[in-house]
Write a protein that holds these residues in place. Structure first.
Motif, PDB file in Angstrom:
ATOM      1  N   VAL A   1      -5.848   4.441  -3.639  1.00  0.00           N
ATOM      2  CA  VAL A   1      -5.773   3.547  -5.015  1.00  0.00           C
ATOM      3  C   VAL A   1      -4.845   4.673  -5.926  1.00  0.00           C
ATOM      4  O   VAL A   1      -3.837   4.253  -6.514  1.00  0.00           O
ATOM      5  N   ALA A   2      -5.254   6.068  -5.752  1.00  0.00           N
ATOM      6  CA  ALA A   2      -4.583   6.966  -6.614  1.00  0.00           C
ATOM      7  C   ALA A   2      -3.184   6.958  -6.383  1.00  0.00           C
ATOM      8  O   ALA A   2      -2.207   7.288  -7.389  1.00  0.00           O
ATOM      9  N   TRP A   3      -2.944   7.111  -5.075  1.00  0.00           N
ATOM     10  CA  TRP A   3      -1.545   7.148  -4.341  1.00  0.00           C
ATOM     11  C   TRP A   3      -0.530   5.921  -5.122  1.00  0.00           C
ATOM     12  O   TRP A   3       0.470   6.166  -5.642  1.00  0.00           O
ATOM     13  N   ARG A   4      -1.043   4.713  -5.057  1.00  0.00           N
ATOM     14  CA  ARG A   4      -0.436   3.569  -5.542  1.00  0.00           C
ATOM     15  C   ARG A   4      -0.227   3.665  -6.874  1.00  0.00           C
ATOM     16  O   ARG A   4       0.820   3.152  -7.584  1.00  0.00           O
TER      17      ARG A   4
ATOM     18  N   VAL B   1       9.157   3.947  -2.449  1.00  0.00           N
ATOM     19  CA  VAL B   1       8.463   3.384  -1.016  1.00  0.00           C
ATOM     20  C   VAL B   1       8.515   4.500  -0.026  1.00  0.00           C
ATOM     21  O   VAL B   1       9.223   5.266   0.347  1.00  0.00           O
ATOM     22  N   ALA B   2       7.092   4.860   0.410  1.00  0.00           N
ATOM     23  CA  ALA B   2       7.021   5.896   1.569  1.00  0.00           C
ATOM     24  C   ALA B   2       7.517   5.701   2.779  1.00  0.00           C
ATOM     25  O   ALA B   2       8.282   4.732   2.860  1.00  0.00           O
ATOM     26  N   TYR B   3       7.400   6.839   3.540  1.00  0.00           N
ATOM     27  CA  TYR B   3       8.054   6.890   4.731  1.00  0.00           C
ATOM     28  C   TYR B   3       7.215   6.190   5.845  1.00  0.00           C
ATOM     29  O   TYR B   3       7.604   5.115   6.410  1.00  0.00           O
ATOM     30  N   GLY B   4       5.889   6.399   5.757  1.00  0.00           N
ATOM     31  CA  GLY B   4       5.072   5.755   6.688  1.00  0.00           C
ATOM     32  C   GLY B   4       3.757   5.529   5.797  1.00  0.00           C
ATOM     33  O   GLY B   4       3.369   4.945   4.982  1.00  0.00           O
ATOM     34  N   GLY B   5       2.766   6.071   6.655  1.00  0.00           N
ATOM     35  CA  GLY B   5       1.221   6.008   6.072  1.00  0.00           C
ATOM     36  C   GLY B   5       0.659   7.206   5.231  1.00  0.00           C
ATOM     37  O   GLY B   5      -0.493   7.340   5.166  1.00  0.00           O
ATOM     38  N   GLU B   6       1.538   8.140   4.707  1.00  0.00           N
ATOM     39  CA  GLU B   6       1.277   9.024   3.792  1.00  0.00           C
ATOM     40  C   GLU B   6       0.154   8.481   2.565  1.00  0.00           C
ATOM     41  O   GLU B   6      -0.273   9.462   1.701  1.00  0.00           O
ATOM     42  N   PHE B   7       0.172   7.276   2.196  1.00  0.00           N
ATOM     43  CA  PHE B   7      -0.493   6.540   1.099  1.00  0.00           C
ATOM     44  C   PHE B   7      -1.909   6.848   1.552  1.00  0.00           C
ATOM     45  O   PHE B   7      -2.862   6.426   0.620  1.00  0.00           O
TER      46      PHE B   7
ATOM     47  N   ARG C   1       0.871  -1.213   0.007  1.00  0.00           N
ATOM     48  CA  ARG C   1       0.159   0.201   0.055  1.00  0.00           C
ATOM     49  C   ARG C   1       0.765   1.352   0.202  1.00  0.00           C
ATOM     50  O   ARG C   1       0.490   2.355  -0.495  1.00  0.00           O
ATOM     51  N   GLY C   2       2.014   1.257   0.412  1.00  0.00           N
ATOM     52  CA  GLY C   2       3.060   2.386   0.541  1.00  0.00           C
ATOM     53  C   GLY C   2       4.011   2.365  -0.559  1.00  0.00           C
ATOM     54  O   GLY C   2       5.075   2.904  -0.300  1.00  0.00           O
TER      55      GLY C   2
END
Length: 591
Positions: free
Chosen positions: A354-357, A338-344, A330-331
């Protein structure tokens, strides 16, 4: 709504001309405590300096180094070898470390490969002079370094000696402690010291232990067991596996509460996407109990640690592994960033996950993608792992120049970016990364054989103040040892005594890859045509098969035994020892 703001970070070499106020901020202890600030190390010259756009200004000189008695504090280095330095760009978009750092690093390597004479062009007061430093002649890096490279072997040997001569190096924070112990384990001359460091960690962790410590402890103990076969660490490995499971975000997730005028249902739905992740500390259900929530790095390291434990015969709950991988997915966006945390989902305000991915942005933090590549490469039992291996590989190519930068501790990015690249089946990724940063490695090097953290661009990089020498020295020892990798985190897939994965070709390489993919029967078939060079892998397969069959010896019902063997045959059928001993077990019950 912004529960946690993720800053946009800049990459390359140094963030701003003031080095974020750190040119004069000292480290409080360790080998660099006398250095007046977080300065650029000028390689094995023994000088430290402030970087300007086109010069270095000398601020410290180590006694007894090549620069001692030759350079003076306040000297302005303007060029090297008859050429002025190029320009370094502070700020802006990712652009690498071109300029004085790259130019001087390359010149040092050339000098060490010739007569050792390094001619520096200096502005000293109102005069312009040349100063020649006498460097040790140790050769230049080979085109294939660290493979088939005498200089790499020498630098690795000296780095390990530095760690051995400074036993306090093994007592730092978890990530440094792990790297020091593992680096020393890979060399016969220092294996005993590495073993002592590992066994000093052979104690079950208590409740509340941070997940960073849990994962690094488990990685270290598991790699040690796989390398040595020492069963004394297995009880602790089992205990750490369970502690990690207890630390995971699970059940109904409660981290945030909606603020006035916010959609409570939307906030709650968004935070449920934290399922499977890991934070700094073990998850505790409740608003305000978990900081900014789970992170990708801690989750990736947990998966990596669990997979290593699996190879030690210590099982992890499949659902827990699946949930952790799903959190990582998801991140991870389409480009492999790869994101830092849960910014997705929530940390930067409510977003469409979904758009973030589907997004394709990202040019920084290659270390997280490298760690993810390793974790997914060790997770072939999950069909979607290959998709993320390919995404992460693509991102390593795209963001290779961000290697020296990392949030909180640049050594994290440096370590996992390189080790992840080493695990890739696309050899061009590691080659590109190594070649581009060759001068950076040289500039990290100190006269005593150690390596030191260099200033970077992240606004919160505290690596120099956490472990200025031990961590980067251990990481470089592991990287310079890639000519004969022994650890799974060095990209070996599986550690087999007597087998150098980088030297394998043809059916031997195919057999090795089959073992890494846990298709043991296929590996056994391939090894039949591999000749005598396949003996170590055949012996390894027989050992694994023997351990797989051990629990069956306690079964005294023939029908139950037949069912158990049928299940194992899907994986082990074709391995000589499995075929032979499973038949013997059935015959024994038939008498």
């Amino acid at each position: 709504m912004k529960h946690w703001l993720v800053a946009v970070l800049l990459l390359g070499a140094i963030r701003d001309k003031d080095n974020q106020g750190r040119w004069e901020k000292r480290v409080e202890s360790g080998p660099d405590k006398e250095v007046p600030g977080f300065l650029v190390n000028l390689g094995p010259t023994g000088a430290r300096a402030v970087l300007t756009e086109k010069t270095f200004i000398v601020r410290y000189i180590f006694k007894g180094s090549p620069a001692d008695g030759k350079l003076r504090l306040g000297d302005v280095l303007t060029g090297v070898g008859g050429k002025p330095f190029g320009a370094h760009t502070f700020g802006g978009q990712p652009h690498g470390y071109e300029g004085p750092i790259l130019d001087l690093g390359d010149a040092i390597d050339r000098a060490e490969g010739k007569d050792g004479k390094l001619t520096l062009h200096i502005a000293r007061g109102s005069s312009t002079i040349d100063v020649v430093l006498a460097l040790e002649v140790i050769g230049s890096f080979s085109p294939t370094f660290p493979v088939n490279c005498r200089k790499s072997e020498l630098l690795r040997s000296r780095a390990l000696k530095y760690l051995a001569d400074h036993p306090e190096s093994g007592g730092g924070p978890a990530h440094a402690r792990a790297m020091v112990a593992l680096a020393m384990l890979t060399d016969p001359a220092h294996e005993a010291a590495g073993k002592r460091l590992v066994l000093s960690w052979n104690e079950p962790p208590g409740p509340g232990t941070w997940t960073w410590g849990l994962s690094y402890q488990l990685i270290t103990l598991a790699e040690y067991h796989l390398l040595t076969g020492d069963a004394s660490v297995l009880p602790t490995i089992k205990a750490v596996v369970q502690r990690l499971r207890e630390a995971q975000y699970d059940g109904r997730i409660v981290v945030w509460a909606a603020k006035p005028n916010e959609d409570a249902k939307a906030i709650d739905a968004a935070q449920q996407l934290y399922l499977g992740g890991f934070g700094h500390k073990p998850y505790v259900s409740g608003v305000g109990q978990n900081g900014y929530g789970p992170m990708q790095y801690t989750t990736i390291l947990a998966v990596l640690a669990w997979q290593l434990a699996e190879r030690c015969g210590v099982r992890t709950e499949s659902r827990a592994m699946r949930n952790a991988l799903d959190f990582i997915h998801r991140g991870t966006n389409e480009a492999g960033y790869v994101a830092y945390g849960g910014e997705f989902t929530l940390n930067n305000g409510l977003v469409d996950p979904v758009a973030w991915r589907k997004s394709t942005g990202g040019t920084n933090y290659v270390g997280r993608a490298g760690a993810s590549l390793l974790a997914h490469g060790l997770s072939p039992e999950f069909p979607d792992s290959r998709t993320y291996v390919e995404k992460n590989q693509g991102y390593l190519k795209k963001a290779a120049k961000s290697l020296p930068d990392g949030h909180a501790c640049s050594s994290l990015g440096f370590a996992w970016g390189l080790l992840g690249a080493a695990s890739s089946d696309d050899e061009s990724i590691l080659r590109t990364m190594l070649d581009y940063h060759r001068a950076w490695f040289t500039m990290m090097r100190c006269p005593d054989g150690s390596f030191v953290v260099q200033p970077g661009r992240d606004y919160a990089d505290g690596g120099y103040y956490i472990s200025s020498r031990a961590n980067p020295t251990a990481v470089m020892a592991l990287v310079l040892g890639l000519s004969y990798p022994k650890l799974l985190i060095q990209g070996t897939q599986v550690s087999i005594p007597g087998v150098n994965p980088r030297a394998l070709r043809g059916s031997l390489l195919a057999s090795y890859k089959a073992i890494g993919a846990k298709t043991y029967g296929k590996a056994a078939v391939l090894l039949k045509s591999a000749g005598p060079g396949g003996a170590p892998m055949t012996d390894y397969l027989d050992g694994l098969a023997g351990r797989a069959l051990e629990p069956l010896a306690a079964i005294d019902d023939k029908a139950e035994l037949e069912r158990a063997i049928a299940v194992l045959r899907k994986t082990w059928g074709g391995v000589a020892r499995f075929d032979r001993e499973s038949k013997e077990l059935l015959q024994k019950l038939s008498r």
